[in-house]
Design a protein around this motif. Sequence first.
Motif, PDB file in Angstrom:
ATOM      1  N   ARG A  35     -56.028   6.899   2.702  1.00 32.80           N
ATOM      2  CA  ARG A  35     -55.053   7.622   1.784  1.00 32.80           C
ATOM      3  C   ARG A  35     -55.702   8.663   1.060  1.00 32.80           C
ATOM      4  NH1 ARG A  35     -49.581   6.226   3.257  1.00 32.80           N
ATOM      5  NH2 ARG A  35     -49.394   4.170   4.128  1.00 32.80           N
ATOM      6  N   PHE A  95     -45.411   6.835  -1.087  1.00 35.14           N
ATOM      7  CA  PHE A  95     -46.103   7.924  -0.432  1.00 35.14           C
ATOM      8  C   PHE A  95     -45.308   8.628   0.761  1.00 35.14           C
ATOM      9  CE2 PHE A  95     -49.320   4.316  -1.199  1.00 35.14           C
ATOM     10  CZ  PHE A  95     -49.731   4.931  -2.420  1.00 35.14           C
ATOM     11  N   LYS A  96     -45.446  10.078   0.770  1.00 32.58           N
ATOM     12  CA  LYS A  96     -44.626  10.726   1.806  1.00 32.58           C
ATOM     13  C   LYS A  96     -45.527  11.714   2.501  1.00 32.58           C
ATOM     14  CE  LYS A  96     -41.096  10.619   2.372  1.00 32.58           C
ATOM     15  NZ  LYS A  96     -40.356   9.831   3.478  1.00 32.58           N
ATOM     16  N   ASN A  97     -45.555  11.808   3.851  1.00 32.04           N
ATOM     17  CA  ASN A  97     -46.105  12.531   4.350  1.00 32.04           C
ATOM     18  C   ASN A  97     -45.610  13.715   4.680  1.00 32.04           C
ATOM     19  OD1 ASN A  97     -47.814  10.586   5.613  1.00 32.04           O
ATOM     20  ND2 ASN A  97     -46.498  10.221   7.599  1.00 32.04           N
ATOM     21  N   THR A 105     -51.476  16.599   8.468  1.00 31.79           N
ATOM     22  CA  THR A 105     -50.585  15.649   7.664  1.00 31.79           C
ATOM     23  C   THR A 105     -51.368  15.548   6.505  1.00 31.79           C
ATOM     24  OG1 THR A 105     -49.417  14.795   9.425  1.00 31.79           O
ATOM     25  CG2 THR A 105     -49.220  13.692   7.444  1.00 31.79           C
ATOM     26  N   GLN A 124     -50.650  13.475   2.380  1.00 30.15           N
ATOM     27  CA  GLN A 124     -49.710  12.793   1.519  1.00 30.15           C
ATOM     28  C   GLN A 124     -49.482  13.147   0.044  1.00 30.15           C
ATOM     29  OE1 GLN A 124     -50.652   8.561   2.355  1.00 30.15           O
ATOM     30  NE2 GLN A 124     -49.071   8.622   4.063  1.00 30.15           N
TER      31      GLN A 124
END
Length: 904
Positions: free
Chosen positions: A645, A701-703, A714, A716
Amino acid sequence: MKTEKGNKIHFVLKTILFFIALIWGFHKAYSQQIKVFGKITDSLQTPLSYANIFAIPESDNEVITFAITQENGTYKLGLSKNQSYKVTVSYLGFKQQVVSITTSNQDLIKDFILLENPDQLDEVTLNYTPPITVKKDTITYKVDAFATGEERKLREVLKKLPGVEVDKLGNVTVQGKKVTKVLVEDKTFFTGNSKLAVNNIPADAVDKVEILDNYNDVAMLKGLQDSEDMAMNIKLKEDKKKFAFGDVEVGAGIKDRYLFHPNLFYYSPKTNVNFIGDLNNQGIKSFSFRDYLEFEGGFGKLMNDAGSYFSLFNSDFAQYLNNKDYTANTNQFGALNIRQSVNTATDISGYVIASKSKTETESNTLNDYLNFDTPFKEDRTVTNSLNNFFTIGKITLEYNPSFEEDLTYDIFVKLTNNDSNGLITTLNPTQDNSITTFTDVTGINLKQNVSYSRKLSKDHTTTLEATYSYQNDKPITEWLTNRQILQGFIPLVDDTFYNINQTKKSNSHSFNTIIKDYWVLNNFNHIYTSVGFSSVFSTFYNQDVQQLTNGSINNFNSNDFGNDFGYNFIDTFVGLEYKFQIGIAAFKPMLYYHFYNWNTKQFDDKYSNNKALLLPQFTTKIEFNNSEKINFKYALNARFPSIERLANNFILSSFNSVFKGDTTLENQLYHSVSLNYYKFSLFKNLNINLNMSFNKKVKHFKNVTQLDGINQFTTQILFDNPEYNWSVRGGISKKINKIRYNLRSSFNYSDFYQILNDETHLNISKSVSSTFSVETFFKNHPNIELGYVKDFSNYRSLSNINNFENDKYFINLEYDFLKDFIFKADYSFDAYKNKNNGITNTFDTANASLFYQKEDSPWGFEVNATNLLNVKFKQQNSFNSFLISDNKTFILPRFIMFKLIYKL
């Protein structure tokens, strides 16, 4: 495929037959039972709590019934009408009392007065051994009192023990609580997972089954560490305690099907050797993802560190283990376990497990993309041919010289090598394309762990646990196609044929240690302090290139692809816990102070940060009695991102997606709450379970996704809009005479934001599932389980509402007849509906087997048929923040096997 009218008729007939059988069974069972109740005291009229009462029927058609007295000495027994019983009442230190009773149509009151027997503990020979012995945390079953002698494996014995359930996978539940560890003669059997034990230990080797609640591997920590574990200890018959036993199963069938399955065991007071092998092409997988979790420490332990669990779950190796449906499969499996007692204080044990398989899979998916402007559908077909190999080994040294000292050291190693050859075909409005894929994954994982516990004084006990882990994975992926993929997302050079190669390397060293002191102030107040240190040093490398037909290389690194990333993370923490008891309730507030420090390096760019967090926790346990409890847990959790990430250059994720990490990501923060209620009534044969959980994500965490057709980019971000998840699961089971009624239901609600093409919207997901079943427990008649499952799911995104339904009827039959024959069959009917797309599918599945073994003969014979109706696929739905999928997974065709079994 059936017509819609035919489906409706099918449903109506099945529903009518189902409820006729249900009503008849309930009426028949309920009308044949009466209640016997009373009180058990000593000669001074003092109530005897936890005394055992057994009613042994004279008729072979009836079952043994038992009860345990409450705190006030009262008991209740449910017996059949117009039957004769021998009732035995026993209590440690008192003379056993035996009376004969004959029931009528009326309830019966019967009190007992027991006389003291001070010489009982000195008796060498007991004329009577009760079928069940119950103490506070231990239930002991005498197997011969419940078994008929026709049972082949331990699982078939366990099913006949009161309060014990075994599912198809081999998971054992006792009085509504799951068994988490299996022992044989007080020693851990393989990893302690119940599956290998219940499916392989021969039934005729078992003398007793002990159920140990609130189990702890270290005896001195019982009552200090909060343990919800339940262990099952298998006691062997005297002639099996130094004896080689087991069985060998060989099978062959149509279409070149085969099976070879040896189970060999040797036990002696000092040496235990177990071997389990499996060679088949029936699609039987001897090692599952659940087994893998047990080797990694168990689901419960892993969920205390959610990051470790999700890392395991998303690994390439775990993805293979999760795959359950194939069009073809060849499996080779071997497991060897050895335990040697060096002396009374020291044991050395070890196991090695190896598995090699060749698998072919096929699936067809209809993807409904919820693009805001132009929704569209994609028809995707994926086929794969996989070769998987892994070896797992572990050596454990246990040193336990006394109750006050315990030392355990173990070393664990896992080697994996998996490769696959696949084909992806996609049909969508923007492109029709076929992509060939090749993958090759090699990996090594090494772990060392030491645990030391010492009772320093009457009031203080200290534990030390330290773990070192090393992991190295090297996946290689190749995509081949004659058309461009991910146009505008990856820097492809025009060519007649496109060959894209990806190389990954991930490497990590981690060290964790914690020291904890348990201070017992008195029986009702404990203070626990702990200090710990956790560190991870990891690197991640990836490179994506295009190999041109002229032999040159187009390296994507010039367009910000490729990572050479280093990540170091250190967590230092101290904790304080105060455990106190008020009446029947125990409370434990906890505070943990963490100081985090982490730094990253990508080429010449460096980033470092630190943070301190105070994370509270709280637990409450209310124990009304041994069979009724409430557990409440609350925790504020922090979870830091994995290295993937954080790596902030582009990486090719699949043929239609690109991902980019963010080095500046910090930690997630979320609240978790759970409430569990459990009740088991021996007299009423009633089992109730209710589990509720709630999660609130504060920061997470957000895509962030950019979607162009089926292609997606994508990255994050750390998102601070709260998201909620509710889950309620419950079950109730009631047995009336020889019929048990089960109802299980669950409800899940979650709301979550999607960030798609620069727009943010809230999505809501709801699902409800209920299962109702009825099963019989006859001795001399066929046993049947009937069930109905109803599933609803609803997914709301913007103005789109999608609804799915699934109806399932199932029936399982088992019939022991003519003394030496056992017939088993199962059938299920599914009706699946995607209401929005107007898709309705129905399919039937059926399996059957006939087993013959003459009493006292070592030879057995079996004919079994799998997928009798030759169903081609299974169907299910799934969704994420921007698409809903209907998936068909193709399965093995029908085949018939003939098996020969030899029992040693």
